[in-house]
Enzyme design. Structure first.
Site, PDB file in Angstrom:
ATOM      1  N   TYR A 297       8.795  44.063  26.144  1.00 45.27           N
ATOM      2  CA  TYR A 297       7.337  44.060  26.081  1.00 45.27           C
ATOM      3  C   TYR A 297       6.823  42.643  26.324  1.00 45.27           C
ATOM      4  CZ  TYR A 297       2.794  45.847  24.447  1.00 45.27           C
ATOM      5  OH  TYR A 297       1.499  46.280  24.354  1.00 45.27           O
ATOM      6  N   TYR A 341      -0.591  46.944  32.496  1.00 43.94           N
ATOM      7  CA  TYR A 341      -0.578  46.915  31.031  1.00 43.94           C
ATOM      8  C   TYR A 341      -0.934  48.305  30.529  1.00 43.94           C
ATOM      9  CZ  TYR A 341      -2.141  45.743  26.272  1.00 43.94           C
ATOM     10  OH  TYR A 341      -2.315  45.699  24.909  1.00 43.94           O
TER      11      TYR A 341
END
Length: 388
Positions: A297, A341
């Site tokens: 991430y 995202y």
């Protein structure tokens, strides 16, 4: 933390379908429509119909309720529905929840989804502008009055301390941005397709909050992503090779807050990620040396370095060199810095593609993939493997 052994969940469920909308800066449609498009695409990929679905999992932040998605997709009865808190930290936990339901026999086919207009609508990067009274809001009240108003400012505190502790410069973070953008440049689905960067580009990008520059921060994206989870046995009869959930875990560390855990003894690590790492390695029976691809991430580059260290890929303060030397393929889709995202859900999809052997930037022979979720908050992670 209790000293438990290997979780019985290991190898009981698999991701059998993945689907997404296009990733854009202005979708021109509602978040519900994005969710439905992604869910239908994932079901098509799995060779299943809406009528096969009996479970749904999403994020507490998602604006598309499970029953509304079910109705809009043409699903029937639901026997399981669940939501996971803490923003991007929920990503891998949605698959954990789905796998638990499948393994327990509560549901047979569970779809995990996340959809938002995060660029054209509410922009999380804008920080806290209004918050209803809550315990979480009270915790933020210790930081906001001093100017720490945005996620970038919260991460910058830890990033500055990390550089100081290990005698590094902000170039250490640039290696992550360069790697992500190189993979994004060859991924047609990525926003930054065809646009790699160099360390010089990183260093020339404007400051956001020192020591973070613009190219240390992830994008803001409109789009939706969905994943279909079912039993390994059922997945074997579907069109694509199963991406088996070899391990799944959630973790919150001692003294945990949402992005502002500044009162811990050390700001240069991610204890919540350490909790997840220990559970994943123990359950999967694997270690850092067994992983073929890492999908980490990357909302902010410093936390990618800290994750590598928490998972034991390298020593403390050594992650920048680890990334620069490309000792492990990282974020082969371009990550959230380069592709989109989507709160990490697109990263899980890339992990599935790597296991299937269908990724645009395919790592030859990849069969063991580590995927992580949002950091700085209570988080989660997965180890996905091939079947066999």
């Amino acid at each position: 933390m209790s000293a438990r052994g290997r979780d019985p969940l290991s190898g009981r469920a698999a991701v059998a379908g993945i689907g997404a909308t296009e990733f854009s800066k202005d979708s021109g449609r509602s978040e519900l429509r994005l969710a439905v498009e992604a869910v239908r695409a994932a079901l098509d990929d799995a060779g299943l119909t809406p009528g096969d679905v009996d479970g749904l999992v999403t994020f507490t932040m998602d604006t598309s309720p499970e029953i509304t998605v079910a109705q809009s997709c043409g699903m029937g009865d639901l026997s399981f529905f669940s939501r996971v808190h803490y923003g991007g930290g929920a990503a891998c936990a949605t698959v954990l929840q789905a796998a638990l339901a499948v393994a327990a026999g509560v549901a047979e086919v569970v779809v995990c989804y996340r959809a938002f207009n995060e660029r054209s609508g509410r922009r999380f990067g804008a920080g806290v502008q209004h918050r209803e009274p809550s315990a979480e809001g009270a915790a933020l009240g210790w930081a906001l009055p001093f100017g720490l108003l945005t996620p970038a400012s919260w991460v910058a505190m830890a990033a500055q301390r990390y550089l100081h502790r290990y005698g590094l410069t902000p170039e250490a973070f640039g290696h992550v941005a360069v790697v992500d953008r190189r993979y994004a440049a060859t991924n047609p689905a990525a926003h930054f397709y065809g646009r790699p960067i160099t360390l010089a580009d990183h260093a020339a990008s404007r400051w956001i909050v020192e020591p973070l520059r613009l190219l240390d921060c992830c994008q803001e994206t409109d789009g939706g992503q969905a994943l279909v989870v079912t039993s390994v046995e059922r997945a074997r009869d579907l069109p694509h090779p199963p991406a088996v959930v070899a391990a799944a875990a959630q973790g919150a560390g001692r003294g945990q807050e949402q992005m502002t855990s500044f009162y811990r003894d050390d700001l240069t690590g991610l204890p919540e990620t350490g909790v997840v790492a220990r559970r994943l390695w123990r359950t999967a029976g694997l270690g850092p040396g067994d992983i073929d691809v890492g999908i980490l991430y990357d909302h902010f580059t410093p936390f990618v370095l800290m994750q590598l260290e928490e998972f034991g890929f390298c020593g403390r303060g050594e992650a920048a060199d680890f990334v620069a030397e490309e000792r492990l393929p990282l974020n082969t889709h371009g990550g959230q810095l380069g592709e989109a995202y989507l709160h990490g859900m697109n990263g899980i999809a890339e992990g599935v593609r790597q296991v299937r052997g269908t990724a645009v930037n395919q790592v030859p022979g990849a069969s063991r993939v580590l995927v992580t979720a949002g950091t700085g908050v209570p988080t989660s992670g997965l180890v996905l493997t091939g079947d066999g």
